[in-house]
Design a protein around this motif. Structure first.
Motif, PDB file in Angstrom:
ATOM      1  N   PHE A 184       0.317 -69.570  76.650  1.00 45.55           N
ATOM      2  CA  PHE A 184       0.096 -69.927  78.047  1.00 45.55           C
ATOM      3  C   PHE A 184      -0.547 -71.297  78.090  1.00 45.55           C
ATOM      4  O   PHE A 184      -1.306 -71.664  77.215  1.00 45.55           O
ATOM      5  N   ARG A 185      -0.279 -72.037  79.173  1.00 52.02           N
ATOM      6  CA  ARG A 185      -0.845 -73.361  79.367  1.00 52.02           C
ATOM      7  C   ARG A 185      -1.958 -73.294  80.403  1.00 52.02           C
ATOM      8  O   ARG A 185      -1.959 -72.436  81.271  1.00 52.02           O
ATOM      9  N   ASP A 186      -2.871 -74.237  80.295  1.00 53.79           N
ATOM     10  CA  ASP A 186      -3.955 -74.421  81.273  1.00 53.79           C
ATOM     11  C   ASP A 186      -4.757 -73.159  81.531  1.00 53.79           C
ATOM     12  O   ASP A 186      -4.975 -72.743  82.660  1.00 53.79           O
ATOM     13  N   ILE A 187      -5.195 -72.534  80.472  1.00 53.04           N
ATOM     14  CA  ILE A 187      -6.049 -71.359  80.583  1.00 53.04           C
ATOM     15  C   ILE A 187      -7.492 -71.832  80.693  1.00 53.04           C
ATOM     16  O   ILE A 187      -7.879 -72.798  80.036  1.00 53.04           O
ATOM     17  N   PRO A 188      -8.305 -71.202  81.552  1.00 53.94           N
ATOM     18  CA  PRO A 188      -9.704 -71.640  81.657  1.00 53.94           C
ATOM     19  C   PRO A 188     -10.475 -71.344  80.378  1.00 53.94           C
ATOM     20  O   PRO A 188     -10.102 -70.466  79.594  1.00 53.94           O
ATOM     21  N   ASP A 189     -11.548 -72.076  80.177  1.00 54.51           N
ATOM     22  CA  ASP A 189     -12.353 -71.884  78.974  1.00 54.51           C
ATOM     23  C   ASP A 189     -13.012 -70.517  78.986  1.00 54.51           C
ATOM     24  O   ASP A 189     -13.512 -70.048  80.009  1.00 54.51           O
ATOM     25  N   LEU A 190     -13.020 -69.898  77.811  1.00 54.60           N
ATOM     26  CA  LEU A 190     -13.714 -68.637  77.628  1.00 54.60           C
ATOM     27  C   LEU A 190     -15.038 -68.932  76.944  1.00 54.60           C
ATOM     28  O   LEU A 190     -15.248 -69.999  76.384  1.00 54.60           O
ATOM     29  N   ASP A 191     -15.953 -67.964  76.973  1.00 57.37           N
ATOM     30  CA  ASP A 191     -17.236 -68.161  76.310  1.00 57.37           C
ATOM     31  C   ASP A 191     -17.041 -68.393  74.819  1.00 57.37           C
ATOM     32  O   ASP A 191     -17.671 -69.233  74.217  1.00 57.37           O
ATOM     33  N   ALA A 192     -16.170 -67.607  74.220  1.00 59.68           N
ATOM     34  CA  ALA A 192     -15.903 -67.740  72.792  1.00 59.68           C
ATOM     35  C   ALA A 192     -14.447 -67.369  72.548  1.00 59.68           C
ATOM     36  O   ALA A 192     -13.888 -66.519  73.228  1.00 59.68           O
ATOM     37  N   TYR A 193     -13.850 -68.016  71.599  1.00 62.10           N
ATOM     38  CA  TYR A 193     -12.479 -67.691  71.245  1.00 62.10           C
ATOM     39  C   TYR A 193     -12.271 -68.010  69.782  1.00 62.10           C
ATOM     40  O   TYR A 193     -13.061 -68.689  69.150  1.00 62.10           O
ATOM     41  N   GLY A 194     -11.190 -67.492  69.238  1.00 55.92           N
ATOM     42  CA  GLY A 194     -10.875 -67.704  67.833  1.00 55.92           C
ATOM     43  C   GLY A 194     -10.606 -66.381  67.147  1.00 55.92           C
ATOM     44  O   GLY A 194     -10.650 -65.312  67.757  1.00 55.92           O
ATOM     45  N   LYS A 195     -10.327 -66.430  65.871  1.00 51.03           N
ATOM     46  CA  LYS A 195      -9.964 -65.227  65.127  1.00 51.03           C
ATOM     47  C   LYS A 195     -11.107 -64.234  65.025  1.00 51.03           C
ATOM     48  O   LYS A 195     -10.892 -63.045  64.877  1.00 51.03           O
ATOM     49  N   ALA A 196     -12.350 -64.693  65.109  1.00 50.38           N
ATOM     50  CA  ALA A 196     -13.493 -63.796  64.964  1.00 50.38           C
ATOM     51  C   ALA A 196     -13.821 -63.056  66.256  1.00 50.38           C
ATOM     52  O   ALA A 196     -14.564 -62.082  66.233  1.00 50.38           O
ATOM     53  N   ILE A 197     -13.301 -63.495  67.396  1.00 50.50           N
ATOM     54  CA  ILE A 197     -13.652 -62.905  68.689  1.00 50.50           C
ATOM     55  C   ILE A 197     -12.440 -62.149  69.239  1.00 50.50           C
ATOM     56  O   ILE A 197     -11.507 -62.748  69.764  1.00 50.50           O
ATOM     57  N   PRO A 198     -12.449 -60.809  69.154  1.00 47.01           N
ATOM     58  CA  PRO A 198     -11.322 -60.059  69.732  1.00 47.01           C
ATOM     59  C   PRO A 198     -11.547 -59.796  71.223  1.00 47.01           C
ATOM     60  O   PRO A 198     -12.672 -59.696  71.700  1.00 47.01           O
ATOM     61  N   TYR A 199     -10.462 -59.700  71.933  1.00 50.29           N
ATOM     62  CA  TYR A 199     -10.454 -59.344  73.349  1.00 50.29           C
ATOM     63  C   TYR A 199      -9.455 -58.213  73.529  1.00 50.29           C
ATOM     64  O   TYR A 199      -8.676 -57.896  72.638  1.00 50.29           O
ATOM     65  N   TYR A 200      -9.461 -57.630  74.707  1.00 47.16           N
ATOM     66  CA  TYR A 200      -8.403 -56.701  75.087  1.00 47.16           C
ATOM     67  C   TYR A 200      -7.553 -57.440  76.103  1.00 47.16           C
ATOM     68  O   TYR A 200      -8.066 -57.934  77.110  1.00 47.16           O
ATOM     69  N   CYS A 201      -6.263 -57.556  75.852  1.00 44.53           N
ATOM     70  CA  CYS A 201      -5.382 -58.370  76.688  1.00 44.53           C
ATOM     71  C   CYS A 201      -4.234 -57.539  77.239  1.00 44.53           C
ATOM     72  O   CYS A 201      -3.735 -56.635  76.569  1.00 44.53           O
ATOM     73  N   LYS A 202      -3.829 -57.880  78.442  1.00 43.69           N
ATOM     74  CA  LYS A 202      -2.605 -57.362  79.038  1.00 43.69           C
ATOM     75  C   LYS A 202      -1.744 -58.573  79.384  1.00 43.69           C
ATOM     76  O   LYS A 202      -2.125 -59.387  80.223  1.00 43.69           O
ATOM     77  N   VAL A 203      -0.607 -58.690  78.728  1.00 40.86           N
ATOM     78  CA  VAL A 203       0.290 -59.822  78.920  1.00 40.86           C
ATOM     79  C   VAL A 203       1.582 -59.304  79.547  1.00 40.86           C
ATOM     80  O   VAL A 203       2.206 -58.396  79.015  1.00 40.86           O
ATOM     81  N   THR A 204       1.953 -59.876  80.675  1.00 39.78           N
ATOM     82  CA  THR A 204       3.202 -59.516  81.345  1.00 39.78           C
ATOM     83  C   THR A 204       4.277 -60.489  80.887  1.00 39.78           C
ATOM     84  O   THR A 204       4.117 -61.701  80.995  1.00 39.78           O
ATOM     85  N   VAL A 205       5.371 -59.930  80.355  1.00 43.80           N
ATOM     86  CA  VAL A 205       6.483 -60.726  79.831  1.00 43.80           C
ATOM     87  C   VAL A 205       7.792 -60.123  80.331  1.00 43.80           C
ATOM     88  O   VAL A 205       7.818 -59.004  80.830  1.00 43.80           O
ATOM     89  N   THR A 206       8.881 -60.872  80.182  1.00 43.86           N
ATOM     90  CA  THR A 206      10.189 -60.336  80.524  1.00 43.86           C
ATOM     91  C   THR A 206      10.543 -59.232  79.535  1.00 43.86           C
ATOM     92  O   THR A 206       9.936 -59.107  78.477  1.00 43.86           O
ATOM     93  N   LYS A 207      11.544 -58.424  79.885  1.00 44.05           N
ATOM     94  CA  LYS A 207      11.927 -57.281  79.044  1.00 44.05           C
ATOM     95  C   LYS A 207      12.306 -57.693  77.628  1.00 44.05           C
ATOM     96  O   LYS A 207      12.109 -56.931  76.695  1.00 44.05           O
ATOM     97  N   ASP A 208      12.841 -58.888  77.455  1.00 44.86           N
ATOM     98  CA  ASP A 208      13.215 -59.343  76.122  1.00 44.86           C
ATOM     99  C   ASP A 208      12.067 -60.045  75.394  1.00 44.86           C
ATOM    100  O   ASP A 208      12.240 -60.539  74.296  1.00 44.86           O
ATOM    101  N   HIS A 209      10.894 -60.112  76.022  1.00 42.23           N
ATOM    102  CA  HIS A 209       9.663 -60.688  75.450  1.00 42.23           C
ATOM    103  C   HIS A 209       9.809 -62.174  75.117  1.00 42.23           C
ATOM    104  O   HIS A 209       9.146 -62.682  74.232  1.00 42.23           O
ATOM    105  N   MET A 210      10.676 -62.874  75.849  1.00 50.38           N
ATOM    106  CA  MET A 210      10.898 -64.288  75.584  1.00 50.38           C
ATOM    107  C   MET A 210      10.154 -65.205  76.552  1.00 50.38           C
ATOM    108  O   MET A 210       9.845 -66.340  76.208  1.00 50.38           O
TER     109      MET A 210
END
Length: 144
Positions: free
Chosen positions: A98-124
């Motif tokens: 995704f582009r232009d996402i607001p800054d989070l407090d922390a991000y990277g491989k060490a910080i997990p989140y729970y995400c819900k991503v809406t995509v087309t049926k073919d996931h493209m």
């Protein structure tokens, strides 16, 4: 989503422009290497853009979406004014950008989140996202 439509329209313009250029060349009988090369290059780029975007067009137009949810890590990259976030879904081993996402407090491989991503049926094509705290499931950031 805007980027998807931009690629689709650009592909159509390149293909239509190349076909028009070939028709003009045939009428003028001007088959110079430069003209043929430019038209053929434009046609191939247009076909490539359409090959990438057309398979998902049905899902975008009919709004047939899937929601991919689970633990994720977010990798932020910024270049100049824009920033891009890669959502690495740990449960499904898929990556969404995704582009232009607001800054989070922390991000990277060490910080997990729970995400819900809406995509087309073919996931493209990525449509939207919601980022939750992994422990409390409190909504942190959403795209809409």
């Amino acid at each position: 989503m805007l980027f998807y439509y931009f690629m689709l329209i650009l592909g159509a313009i390149f293909v239509i422009g190349a076909v028009f250029a070939f028709i003009v060349m045939k009428g003028d009988r001007d088959y110079s290497f430069s003209n043929v090369g430019k038209s053929l290059g434009s046609f191939l780029v247009g076909v490539l853009l359409l090959a990438v975007t057309l398979p998902s067009l049905k899902y975008v137009v009919l709004k047939e979406y899937d929601v991919v949810s689970g633990k994720c890590v977010i990798e932020m990259t910024s270049s100049g004014r824009s920033s891009e976030a890669d959502f690495d879904m740990l449960d499904t081993d898929e990556i969404f950008s995704f582009r232009d996402i607001p800054d989070l407090d922390a991000y990277g491989k060490a910080i997990p989140y729970y995400c819900k991503v809406t995509v087309t049926k073919d996931h493209m094509v990525e449509i939207s996202y919601k980022i939750y705290d992994v422990k409390t499931r409190k909504l942190i950031v959403t795209s809409k």
